[in-house]
Motif scaffolding. Sequence first.
Motif, PDB file in Angstrom:
ATOM      1  N   ASP A  38       0.840  -1.190   0.000  1.00 21.06           N
ATOM      2  CA  ASP A  38       0.000   0.000   0.000  1.00 21.06           C
ATOM      3  C   ASP A  38       0.884   1.252   0.000  1.00 21.06           C
ATOM      4  O   ASP A  38       2.106   1.176  -0.010  1.00 21.06           O
ATOM      5  CB  ASP A  38      -0.991  -0.020   1.160  1.00 21.06           C
ATOM      6  CG  ASP A  38      -0.319   0.029   2.522  1.00 21.06           C
ATOM      7  OD1 ASP A  38       0.920   0.148   2.579  1.00 21.06           O
ATOM      8  OD2 ASP A  38      -1.030  -0.055   3.529  1.00 21.06           O
ATOM      9  N   GLU A  39       0.255   2.403   0.053  1.00 21.65           N
ATOM     10  CA  GLU A  39       0.963   3.676  -0.040  1.00 21.65           C
ATOM     11  C   GLU A  39       1.973   3.876   1.093  1.00 21.65           C
ATOM     12  O   GLU A  39       3.089   4.343   0.874  1.00 21.65           O
ATOM     13  CB  GLU A  39      -0.071   4.802  -0.022  1.00 21.65           C
ATOM     14  CG  GLU A  39       0.498   6.183  -0.189  1.00 21.65           C
ATOM     15  CD  GLU A  39      -0.599   7.235  -0.182  1.00 21.65           C
ATOM     16  OE1 GLU A  39      -0.286   8.359   0.240  1.00 21.65           O
ATOM     17  OE2 GLU A  39      -1.738   6.932  -0.579  1.00 21.65           O
ATOM     18  N   GLU A  43       6.091   4.237   0.961  1.00 19.34           N
ATOM     19  CA  GLU A  43       6.804   5.366   1.565  1.00 19.34           C
ATOM     20  C   GLU A  43       7.959   4.875   2.432  1.00 19.34           C
ATOM     21  O   GLU A  43       9.048   5.452   2.416  1.00 19.34           O
ATOM     22  CB  GLU A  43       5.847   6.212   2.395  1.00 19.34           C
ATOM     23  CG  GLU A  43       4.946   7.091   1.578  1.00 19.34           C
ATOM     24  CD  GLU A  43       4.032   7.942   2.445  1.00 19.34           C
ATOM     25  OE1 GLU A  43       4.352   8.163   3.629  1.00 19.34           O
ATOM     26  OE2 GLU A  43       2.999   8.392   1.931  1.00 19.34           O
ATOM     27  N   GLU A  44       7.721   3.814   3.194  1.00 16.80           N
ATOM     28  CA  GLU A  44       8.772   3.248   4.042  1.00 16.80           C
ATOM     29  C   GLU A  44       9.899   2.676   3.183  1.00 16.80           C
ATOM     30  O   GLU A  44      11.077   2.853   3.496  1.00 16.80           O
ATOM     31  CB  GLU A  44       8.187   2.162   4.958  1.00 16.80           C
ATOM     32  CG  GLU A  44       9.195   1.503   5.865  1.00 16.80           C
ATOM     33  CD  GLU A  44       9.833   2.451   6.867  1.00 16.80           C
ATOM     34  OE1 GLU A  44      10.944   2.134   7.334  1.00 16.80           O
ATOM     35  OE2 GLU A  44       9.243   3.489   7.187  1.00 16.80           O
ATOM     36  N   VAL A  45       9.555   1.983   2.112  1.00 16.58           N
ATOM     37  CA  VAL A  45      10.566   1.441   1.195  1.00 16.58           C
ATOM     38  C   VAL A  45      11.386   2.580   0.608  1.00 16.58           C
ATOM     39  O   VAL A  45      12.626   2.531   0.590  1.00 16.58           O
ATOM     40  CB  VAL A  45       9.898   0.601   0.076  1.00 16.58           C
ATOM     41  CG1 VAL A  45      10.874   0.305  -1.044  1.00 16.58           C
ATOM     42  CG2 VAL A  45       9.321  -0.684   0.640  1.00 16.58           C
ATOM     43  N   SER A  46      10.722   3.628   0.154  1.00 17.90           N
ATOM     44  CA  SER A  46      11.402   4.777  -0.434  1.00 17.90           C
ATOM     45  C   SER A  46      12.311   5.462   0.583  1.00 17.90           C
ATOM     46  O   SER A  46      13.437   5.861   0.260  1.00 17.90           O
ATOM     47  CB  SER A  46      10.368   5.760  -0.965  1.00 17.90           C
ATOM     48  OG  SER A  46      10.980   6.899  -1.475  1.00 17.90           O
ATOM     49  N   ARG A  47      11.839   5.589   1.819  1.00 26.27           N
ATOM     50  CA  ARG A  47      12.643   6.229   2.865  1.00 26.27           C
ATOM     51  C   ARG A  47      13.900   5.424   3.170  1.00 26.27           C
ATOM     52  O   ARG A  47      15.003   5.973   3.284  1.00 26.27           O
ATOM     53  CB  ARG A  47      11.796   6.392   4.132  1.00 26.27           C
ATOM     54  CG  ARG A  47      12.442   7.255   5.199  1.00 26.27           C
ATOM     55  CD  ARG A  47      11.536   7.421   6.410  1.00 26.27           C
ATOM     56  NE  ARG A  47      11.297   6.185   7.128  1.00 26.27           N
ATOM     57  CZ  ARG A  47      12.200   5.590   7.929  1.00 26.27           C
ATOM     58  NH1 ARG A  47      13.381   6.122   8.085  1.00 26.27           N
ATOM     59  NH2 ARG A  47      11.902   4.477   8.554  1.00 26.27           N
ATOM     60  N   GLN A  48      13.770   4.102   3.266  1.00 24.97           N
ATOM     61  CA  GLN A  48      14.921   3.243   3.555  1.00 24.97           C
ATOM     62  C   GLN A  48      15.936   3.268   2.407  1.00 24.97           C
ATOM     63  O   GLN A  48      17.150   3.285   2.641  1.00 24.97           O
ATOM     64  CB  GLN A  48      14.459   1.803   3.814  1.00 24.97           C
ATOM     65  CG  GLN A  48      13.696   1.606   5.091  1.00 24.97           C
ATOM     66  CD  GLN A  48      14.574   1.743   6.321  1.00 24.97           C
ATOM     67  OE1 GLN A  48      15.793   1.666   6.259  1.00 24.97           O
ATOM     68  NE2 GLN A  48      13.938   1.964   7.450  1.00 24.97           N
TER      69      GLN A  48
END
Length: 109
Positions: A38-39, A43-48
């Motif tokens: 989900d969104e 976001e967590e993947v992108s942040r990491q």
Amino acid sequence: MLRDRGTKKWTSFMMPEHLRMLKERYMNSEKVEKPILDEYEWEEVSRQIGKSLEAQVPIIFKLYKKGSIKYQGGIVDKIDPVQKRIEIINEDNCLEKVSITEIVGVEAL
């Protein structure tokens, strides 16, 4: 007079087609469906990934490949949005490419 085979025993016989079918059935039973992120998870993947790119912090990618989940670790070296790939340097200092479409999770080390 009864004539039997003595100590000879029956051996099983399996046709190659039967073995192939059993192998395919076993492989299909091991497959999992691709998780849909989900969104907030994206976001967590992108942040990491951004954190690994900037601070050179190693992360572990959780990848979906051919019906199974694989793990691949390393430090993000480059993000190519055109080809939808991320280049990472693994623990052996080798450059590897990860497809963005295969990513189903990221964990920090």
